[in-house]
Design a protein around this motif. Structure first.
Motif, short mmCIF file in Angstrom:
data_model
loop_
_atom_site.label_atom_id
_atom_site.label_comp_id
_atom_site.label_asym_id
_atom_site.label_seq_id
_atom_site.Cartn_x
_atom_site.Cartn_y
_atom_site.Cartn_z
N ILE A 155 0.84 -1.21 0.17
CA ILE A 155 0.12 0.04 -0.01
C ILE A 155 0.72 1.10 0.06
N GLU A 156 2.02 1.21 0.70
CA GLU A 156 2.90 2.42 0.57
C GLU A 156 3.28 2.74 -0.73
N ALA A 157 3.63 1.57 -1.52
CA ALA A 157 4.19 1.59 -2.89
C ALA A 157 3.36 2.47 -3.94
N ILE A 158 1.98 2.07 -3.55
CA ILE A 158 0.75 2.71 -4.15
C ILE A 158 0.83 4.21 -4.01
N PHE A 159 0.78 4.71 -2.64
CA PHE A 159 0.66 6.10 -2.52
C PHE A 159 2.07 6.75 -2.83
N ALA A 160 3.04 6.05 -2.75
CA ALA A 160 4.49 6.77 -3.27
C ALA A 160 4.40 7.12 -4.53
N HIS A 161 3.56 5.90 -5.29
CA HIS A 161 3.68 6.07 -6.88
C HIS A 161 2.68 7.41 -7.25
N VAL A 162 1.56 7.43 -6.31
CA VAL A 162 0.67 8.81 -6.71
C VAL A 162 1.57 10.18 -6.48
N LEU A 163 2.30 10.21 -5.58
CA LEU A 163 3.41 11.38 -5.24
C LEU A 163 4.13 11.51 -6.59
N GLU A 164 4.75 10.58 -6.83
CA GLU A 164 5.71 10.73 -8.02
C GLU A 164 5.04 10.94 -9.44
N VAL B 228 -1.65 24.85 -12.65
CA VAL B 228 -0.63 25.10 -11.83
C VAL B 228 -0.96 25.26 -10.33
N ALA B 229 -2.13 25.79 -10.14
CA ALA B 229 -2.66 25.86 -8.84
C ALA B 229 -3.01 24.37 -8.31
N GLU B 230 -3.77 23.70 -9.17
CA GLU B 230 -4.25 22.26 -8.92
C GLU B 230 -3.13 21.40 -8.56
N GLN B 231 -2.11 21.45 -9.41
CA GLN B 231 -0.89 20.69 -9.09
C GLN B 231 -0.40 20.77 -7.61
N VAL B 232 -0.35 22.00 -7.08
CA VAL B 232 0.19 22.36 -5.89
C VAL B 232 -0.69 21.47 -4.63
N GLU B 233 -2.02 21.43 -5.34
CA GLU B 233 -2.99 20.92 -4.23
C GLU B 233 -2.65 19.29 -4.31
N GLU B 234 -2.68 18.91 -5.55
CA GLU B 234 -2.48 17.50 -5.93
C GLU B 234 -1.15 16.93 -4.97
N GLU B 235 0.04 17.45 -5.11
CA GLU B 235 1.12 17.10 -4.57
C GLU B 235 1.29 17.21 -2.96
N MET C 103 1.44 13.97 -0.68
CA MET C 103 2.34 13.92 0.44
C MET C 103 1.66 13.70 1.61
N GLU C 104 0.46 14.34 1.96
CA GLU C 104 -0.22 13.99 3.35
C GLU C 104 -0.69 12.50 3.26
N ASN C 105 -1.02 12.31 2.24
CA ASN C 105 -1.62 10.70 2.35
C ASN C 105 -0.52 9.69 2.43
N LEU C 106 0.58 10.01 1.77
CA LEU C 106 1.79 9.11 1.89
C LEU C 106 2.28 9.12 3.06
N GLY C 107 2.28 10.18 4.08
CA GLY C 107 2.60 10.33 5.55
C GLY C 107 1.99 9.56 6.30
N LYS C 108 0.56 9.53 6.04
CA LYS C 108 -0.33 8.82 6.86
C LYS C 108 -0.25 7.46 6.74
N ILE C 109 0.00 6.78 5.49
CA ILE C 109 0.31 5.60 5.19
C ILE C 109 1.64 5.07 5.93
N LYS C 110 2.60 5.88 5.88
CA LYS C 110 3.98 5.41 6.20
C LYS C 110 3.80 5.41 7.83
N ARG C 111 3.14 6.10 8.53
CA ARG C 111 3.18 6.14 9.98
C ARG C 111 2.30 4.90 10.20
N GLY C 112 1.29 4.63 9.30
CA GLY C 112 0.39 3.58 9.88
C GLY C 112 0.39 2.24 9.36
N LYS C 113 1.48 2.09 8.46
CA LYS C 113 1.46 0.72 7.75
C LYS C 113 1.64 -0.46 8.47
#
Ligand code: OFO
Length: 167
Positions: free
Chosen positions: A83-92, A124-131, A135-145
């Motif tokens: 699951i962490e690899a999935i959310f890391a892929h989203v950020l990438e 441009v603004a949307e991508q700031v939000e997307e990233e 990052m927030e989601n990946l952080g949650k998954i990393k802490r909870g995995k």
């Protein structure tokens, strides 16, 4: 009027947005397989938003009297290590899309295409939000995995995401 180069670049970006939707739908399917319906819901909402991002470009190309050309959408990845690899892929992936948007803005500036530059500022603004979200989601998954209980709670949290049209 759009230059030929800009018309092609916008069509490519439209396809890239549809491909993003396809990728997130593939992640959703994999998460359903892993029995995480909440995370899968988050990805399905994301996939719909990407469809909107593509359609926004479609509408803009038409509004400028140019030609929409639908291209083949590359098959997405279908499996991830965990699951962490999935959310890391989203950020990438979102970082990659940001670079594509930046290239488009560079082209609009180079061509003094002020209308397209202004249109692209939404992205441009949307991508700031997307990233930021990625990052927030990946952080949650990393802490909870490592905790089934925390993952269960996060899955329930991600189940609350609701789609709202972006076009
Ligand atoms: Fe279209 O923002 Fe994500 O990829």
């Amino acid at each position: 009027m759009l230059s030929e180069k800009m018309e092609k670049a916008l069509n490519d970006q439209m396809t890239a947005e549809f491909h993003s939707g396809y990728l997130y739908l593939s992640m959703a399917a994999y998460l359903e397989e892993l029995d995480y319906p909440g995370f899968a819901n988050w990805m399905k909402v994301q996939a719909k938003e990407e469809q909107d991002h593509g359609m926004k470009i479609y509408n803009y190309i038409i509004a400028r009297g140019a030609k929409v050309t639908l291209e083949a959408i590359e098959a997405p990845q279908t499996e991830w290590d965990d699951i962490e690899a999935i959310f890391a892929h989203v950020l990438e992936h979102e970082q990659l899309v940001t670079s594509l948007i930046n290239n488009l803005v560079d082209l609009a500036i180079e061509e003094s295409d002020h209308a397209t530059n202004q249109f692209l500022q939404w992205y441009v603004a949307e991508q700031v939000e997307e990233e930021e979200n990625a990052m927030e989601n990946l952080g949650k998954i990393k802490r909870g995995k490592n905790s089934a209980d925390i993952l269960f709670m996060l899955d329930a949290e991600f189940a609350n995401r609701i789609y709202t049209s972006e076009i």
